[in-house]
Design an enzyme around this catalytic site. Structure first.
Site, PDB file in Angstrom:
ATOM      1  N   HIS A 114       0.853  -1.234  -0.112  1.00  0.00           N
ATOM      2  CA  HIS A 114       0.084   0.061  -0.057  1.00  0.00           C
ATOM      3  C   HIS A 114       0.847   1.439   0.080  1.00  0.00           C
ATOM      4  CE1 HIS A 114      -4.186  -1.759   0.597  1.00  0.00           C
ATOM      5  NE2 HIS A 114      -3.445  -2.736   1.035  1.00  0.00           N
ATOM      6  N   ASP A 171       3.438   9.434  -1.283  1.00  0.00           N
ATOM      7  CA  ASP A 171       2.285   8.700  -0.712  1.00  0.00           C
ATOM      8  C   ASP A 171       1.942   7.646  -1.663  1.00  0.00           C
ATOM      9  OD1 ASP A 171      -0.042   8.210   0.733  1.00  0.00           O
ATOM     10  OD2 ASP A 171      -0.638  10.303   0.518  1.00  0.00           O
TER      11      ASP A 171
HETATM   12  P1  ADQ Z   1      -3.040   6.256   4.301  1.00  0.00           P
HETATM   13  O1  ADQ Z   1      -1.522   6.977   4.519  1.00  0.00           O
HETATM   14  O2  ADQ Z   1      -3.696   6.330   5.674  1.00  0.00           O
HETATM   15  O3  ADQ Z   1      -3.099   4.805   3.532  1.00  0.00           O
HETATM   16  P2  ADQ Z   1      -4.911   7.862   2.413  1.00  0.00           P
HETATM   17  O4  ADQ Z   1      -4.848   6.814   1.276  1.00  0.00           O
HETATM   18  O5  ADQ Z   1      -4.967   9.383   2.310  1.00  0.00           O
HETATM   19  O6  ADQ Z   1      -3.751   7.425   3.487  1.00  0.00           O
HETATM   20  O7  ADQ Z   1      -6.029   7.096   3.172  1.00  0.00           O
HETATM   21  C1  ADQ Z   1      -6.674   7.979   4.416  1.00  0.00           C
HETATM   22  C2  ADQ Z   1      -8.021   7.473   4.717  1.00  0.00           C
HETATM   23  O8  ADQ Z   1      -8.333   7.987   5.972  1.00  0.00           O
HETATM   24  C3  ADQ Z   1      -8.857   8.164   3.851  1.00  0.00           C
HETATM   25  O9  ADQ Z   1     -10.093   7.467   3.599  1.00  0.00           O
HETATM   26  C4  ADQ Z   1      -9.723   9.485   4.672  1.00  0.00           C
HETATM   27  O10 ADQ Z   1     -10.797   9.758   4.316  1.00  0.00           O
HETATM   28  C5  ADQ Z   1      -9.325   8.872   6.006  1.00  0.00           C
HETATM   29  N1  ADQ Z   1      -9.066  10.205   6.933  1.00  0.00           N
HETATM   30  C6  ADQ Z   1      -7.825  10.896   7.185  1.00  0.00           C
HETATM   31  N2  ADQ Z   1      -7.977  11.717   7.922  1.00  0.00           N
HETATM   32  C7  ADQ Z   1      -9.039  11.934   8.505  1.00  0.00           C
HETATM   33  C8  ADQ Z   1      -9.925  12.356   9.456  1.00  0.00           C
HETATM   34  N3  ADQ Z   1      -9.342  13.334  10.311  1.00  0.00           N
HETATM   35  N4  ADQ Z   1     -11.333  11.979   9.835  1.00  0.00           N
HETATM   36  C9  ADQ Z   1     -11.679  11.003   9.014  1.00  0.00           C
HETATM   37  N5  ADQ Z   1     -11.248  10.099   8.263  1.00  0.00           N
HETATM   38  C10 ADQ Z   1      -9.938  10.513   8.152  1.00  0.00           C
HETATM   39  C11 ADQ Z   1      -1.848   4.107   3.223  1.00  0.00           C
HETATM   40  C12 ADQ Z   1      -1.181   4.667   2.222  1.00  0.00           C
HETATM   41  C13 ADQ Z   1      -1.655   5.455   1.072  1.00  0.00           C
HETATM   42  C14 ADQ Z   1      -2.605   4.405   0.474  1.00  0.00           C
HETATM   43  C15 ADQ Z   1      -3.566   3.756   1.334  1.00  0.00           C
HETATM   44  C16 ADQ Z   1      -4.427   2.705   0.537  1.00  0.00           C
HETATM   45  O11 ADQ Z   1      -0.100   5.670   2.894  1.00  0.00           O
HETATM   46  O12 ADQ Z   1      -0.798   5.885  -0.024  1.00  0.00           O
HETATM   47  O13 ADQ Z   1      -3.657   5.398  -0.680  1.00  0.00           O
HETATM   48  O14 ADQ Z   1      -2.970   3.196   2.221  1.00  0.00           O
HETATM   49  O15 ADQ Z   1      -3.704   1.739  -0.097  1.00  0.00           O
END
Ligand code: ADQ
Length: 471
Positions: free
Chosen positions: A163, A370
């Protein structure tokens, strides 16, 4: 035949407060993606339940609760888990794979814990596995597991999905245990990444460090063919694209419109992490306000930051830095009636998240690295028939797909400031045209389709690997 999902955390976490156990839903994205597969497969999920306990009664209770939901907890001592999770996973692999080489620590004790934790996963899986099963292992915590399972069950189908980014050879080679990691992954039949670039970097490392011939996206590990492919992960498009029709979301949007009347909203949503470029974003916004006095009092940066890895010192330092920098901008430009930066350090529920996405005129997403970044896709999906501009870092995997966003280099503060200006000046027609083009991409690569495609490819790869073995 079962579909065995394996990830560090189970989708349900156990919490303990004053001897009382409670449950909490975790990893939404992956669980949603897999829900489509539930109909086709007998699916079980193995992972850490979120709690350490050696009390037999407590373990039995948790096991019973989980078993009813086809979930299988893996138990660790606190010491092993700390070395595995806080240590090798998050102090070595995470920084290195996100190009923060200066943060990467190489501690042999952490590495030993990483091996032990992967072994514990393997043992737990073997209690409930047979040769017909399909294994789908997730993420950087479990990179040794494919080979461990392969040694015990040579003919099972094993898929692995990373991921986070897979780094360039020059960065990956810094890792003292690089060969062990690659050999661990090579136990899989199919290895998936978010982008073609990560796939190419991985294959290059396999060629250079293990000496294998790379043929297209394939290589042979002994007689077995291993495939590496890109599978850009998506979101639950339907859920996000329809959320703005829900009464509670509409009510919240009205509230925000009243509160921010006459002001533009820039939104950012991230886990607290140095890879997310939060400081760069604040600096970019600061530069924008400095260069555009006419926009002051007419724009607010809403920062939603969800706490993460609170036990790791870099994260504590970053939190302090964000607090200070936000305060500095507010002190410099704020008035009794206007705060340029509003910063929330907590998780919000789906309704609020959607209402914020919908209300935001601009989403400013500036990770320094990311794997994908699902927030960018969520913002796009929510903006149905509603203008909005996505500013996105070129270092997010999502930038490979969301070409109609304004792409920025997060290390260039002036470029972020300029992108905000461009976004504010963009015509409604152009905003809508760009949004629609991006929505078409996000719709096509929905998370359920992502999961189905991975499993379909895994089944094909494994059949091919099997025929190579018997030919
Ligand atoms: P993350 O680093 O967690 O995931 P991301 O893909 O942006 O990053 O996912 C974050 C999730 O958390 C999103 O669904 C978002 O809606 C939720 N979120 C973030 N902040 C929030 C808040 N304050 N309140 C509620 N919800 C919140 C890892 C990798 C990424 C990759 C994903 C999936 O680092 O690059 O995209 O896995 O593979």
């Amino acid at each position: 035949m079962k579909l065995q999902i394996v990830s560090n955390r189970l989708p349900i976490e156990i919490k303990k407060n004053k001897d009382k156990l409670s449950t909490k839903q975790t990893s939404g994205g992956l669980a949603t993606g897999l829900s489509g597969l539930r109909q086709a497969y007998d699916m079980v999920w193995t992972g850490w339940p979120g709690i350490h306990t050696s009390i037999a009664e407590e373990r039995a209770k948790i096991e019973g609760f989980m078993a009813k939901r086809n979930l299988f907890p893996v138990w660790f001592s606190q010491k092993v888990y700390k070395g595995f999770y806080n240590g090798f996973s998050n102090k070595t692999l995470w920084p290195l794979f996100h190009y923060f080489c200066q943060y990467a620590q190489f501690d042999d004790g952490h590495w030993q814990s990483y091996i032990k934790a992967n072994q514990a996963f393997c043992q737990r899986l073997l209690e409930n596995a047979d040769e017909e099963d399909i294994f789908w292992i997730h993420d950087y915590h479990l990179m040794l597991l494919p080979q461990m399972i392969r040694e015990k069950l040579p003919h099972v189908k094993i898929g692995f999905f990373l991921h986070i980014p897979f780094p360039h050879f020059e960065v990956f080679r810094l890792l003292p245990r690089r060969k062990e990691i690659l050999k661990g992954l090579a136990g899989a039949d199919l290895i998936g990444f978010h982008t073609q670039q990560y796939t190419d970097y991985f294959l290059h490392c396999v060629g250079q460090m293990l000496g294998y011939n790379i043929d297209g996206g394939n290589f042979a590990d002994k007689e077995r063919t291993v495939k590496a492919r890109s599978f850009p992960m998506g979101i639950d498009y339907k859920k996000f694209s329809e959320c703005a029709n829900e009464a509670d979301v509409i009510a919240k949007v009205k509230e925000y419109q009243k509160e921010y009347k006459g002001k533009k909203i820039i939104l950012s949503v991230d886990r607290l992490d140095y890879s997310k470029g939060i400081i760069q974003r604040l600096k970019g916004f600061d530069r924008f306000l400095e260069k555009n006095p006419a926009h002051r009092k007419k724009i607010t940066l809403l920062e939603l930051i969800v706490p993460s890895r609170v036990g790791v010192p870099q994260y504590q330092r970053l939190k302090k830095e964000i607090d200070e920098f936000s305060g500095k901008i507010n002190g410099k430009y704020g008035t009794p009636f206007w705060m340029p930066v509003r910063y929330f350090y907590r998780s919000v529920d789906f309704t609020i998240l959607c209402a914020l996405y919908y209300s935001a005129d601009i989403a400013l997403i500036t990770p320094r690295r990311d794997g994908m970044n699902l927030v960018a896709k969520e913002y796009v999906a929510v903006h149905q028939n509603r203008p909005g501009v996505l500013i996105l870092s070129e270092f997010a995997g999502a930038a490979q797909q969301l070409r109609e966003s304004i792409i920025v280099n997060p290390n260039d503060i002036n470029e972020i400031a300029q992108a905000i200006e461009t976004a504010l000046n963009m015509s409604v027609e152009e905003q809508e045209a760009r949004m629609e083009a991006m929505q078409a991409v996000v719709r096509k690569t929905d998370v359920k389709q992502w999961a189905e495609e991975f499993i379909d490819q895994l089944r094909i790869s494994a059949v091919q690997a099997e025929s190579t073995l018997h030919s």
